[in-house]
Design a protein around this motif. Structure first.
Motif, PDB file in Angstrom:
ATOM      1  N   ALA A 111      13.792  -5.573   3.534  1.00  0.00           N
ATOM      2  CA  ALA A 111      12.485  -4.925   3.432  1.00  0.00           C
ATOM      3  C   ALA A 111      11.473  -5.833   4.110  1.00  0.00           C
ATOM      4  O   ALA A 111      11.288  -6.978   3.703  1.00  0.00           O
ATOM      5  CB  ALA A 111      12.106  -4.688   1.977  1.00  0.00           C
ATOM      6  N   ILE A 112      10.867  -5.303   5.164  1.00  0.00           N
ATOM      7  CA  ILE A 112       9.817  -6.013   5.894  1.00  0.00           C
ATOM      8  C   ILE A 112       8.534  -5.266   5.543  1.00  0.00           C
ATOM      9  O   ILE A 112       8.372  -4.099   5.906  1.00  0.00           O
ATOM     10  CB  ILE A 112      10.100  -5.994   7.401  1.00  0.00           C
ATOM     11  N   THR A 113       7.652  -5.925   4.804  1.00  0.00           N
ATOM     12  CA  THR A 113       6.545  -5.219   4.164  1.00  0.00           C
ATOM     13  C   THR A 113       5.213  -5.905   4.424  1.00  0.00           C
ATOM     14  O   THR A 113       5.095  -7.123   4.289  1.00  0.00           O
ATOM     15  CB  THR A 113       6.786  -5.146   2.641  1.00  0.00           C
ATOM     16  N   ALA A 114       4.227  -5.087   4.773  1.00  0.00           N
ATOM     17  CA  ALA A 114       2.849  -5.559   4.906  1.00  0.00           C
ATOM     18  C   ALA A 114       1.961  -4.633   4.091  1.00  0.00           C
ATOM     19  O   ALA A 114       2.270  -3.459   3.915  1.00  0.00           O
ATOM     20  CB  ALA A 114       2.419  -5.556   6.371  1.00  0.00           C
ATOM     21  N   GLY A 115       0.863  -5.166   3.607  1.00  0.00           N
ATOM     22  CA  GLY A 115      -0.063  -4.348   2.829  1.00  0.00           C
ATOM     23  C   GLY A 115       0.152  -4.525   1.343  1.00  0.00           C
ATOM     24  O   GLY A 115       0.909  -5.377   0.891  1.00  0.00           O
ATOM     25  N   THR A 116      -0.504  -3.670   0.592  1.00  0.00           N
ATOM     26  CA  THR A 116      -0.478  -3.729  -0.864  1.00  0.00           C
ATOM     27  C   THR A 116       0.228  -2.502  -1.419  1.00  0.00           C
ATOM     28  O   THR A 116      -0.161  -1.376  -1.113  1.00  0.00           O
ATOM     29  CB  THR A 116      -1.916  -3.764  -1.414  1.00  0.00           C
ATOM     30  N   PRO A 117       1.272  -2.695  -2.243  1.00  0.00           N
ATOM     31  CA  PRO A 117       1.949  -1.528  -2.810  1.00  0.00           C
ATOM     32  C   PRO A 117       1.170  -0.952  -4.003  1.00  0.00           C
ATOM     33  O   PRO A 117       0.550  -1.691  -4.761  1.00  0.00           O
ATOM     34  CB  PRO A 117       3.293  -2.081  -3.269  1.00  0.00           C
ATOM     35  N   GLU A 118       1.210   0.348  -4.112  1.00  0.00           N
ATOM     36  CA  GLU A 118       0.715   1.046  -5.298  1.00  0.00           C
ATOM     37  C   GLU A 118       1.928   1.695  -5.933  1.00  0.00           C
ATOM     38  O   GLU A 118       2.528   2.598  -5.362  1.00  0.00           O
ATOM     39  CB  GLU A 118      -0.314   2.110  -4.914  1.00  0.00           C
TER      40      GLU A 118
END
Length: 135
Positions: A111-118
């Motif tokens: 998992a390559i993730t940017a930003g903020t999860p909701e």
């Protein structure tokens, strides 16, 4: 299949920090967690039947690269997609989605993730169990 589903990395530690957002047990091997960059990278391993809750990435994205087993990916309003080793998923900013293992297989992805999860509601057992009928 054993719990050593990925050929890239040994299974990570129990994913206790995010357990409240999963149905079933998952494991996380953090690969990049550098505060100087805005992207995190980890390999998530899901036991059979494990899936995360519906969620949205705000001000960012998520890229998934399947590294082991068989799993599901679904965006809200779309049919679930069965995933196999080598498959790649691009989730754009603001798209509600979930992902996880099939009932009978371990599953792992980078998992390559940017930003903020909701984090949102859990995927219901009824909806999840109906997926096998579509395979």
């Amino acid at each position: 299949m054993t719990d050593q589903v990925s050929k890239l990395y040994p299974r990570g530690a129990a994913n206790v920090d995010y357990a409240q957002f999963f149905t079933g047990n998952s494991y996380l091997k953090t690969l990049i967690a550098d505060p100087a960059i805005s992207v995190g990278v980890g390999e998530v391993t899901f036991e059979p039947g494990c899936r995360n809750h519906w969620h949205i990435h705000h001000d960012g994205f998520q890229l998934l690269i399947v590294t082991g087993g068989t799993g599901w990916y679904q965006e809200a309003g779309q049919k679930a997609r069965l995933l196999h080793v080598g498959d790649v998923v691009v989730t754009h900013d603001g798209v509600k989605h979930w992902h996880g293992a099939t009932k009978d297989s371990w599953f792992a992805h980078l998992a390559i993730t940017a930003g903020t999860p909701e984090w949102l509601e859990a995927v219901s057992d009824a909806d999840y169990n109906a997926l096998e009928d579509n395979d």
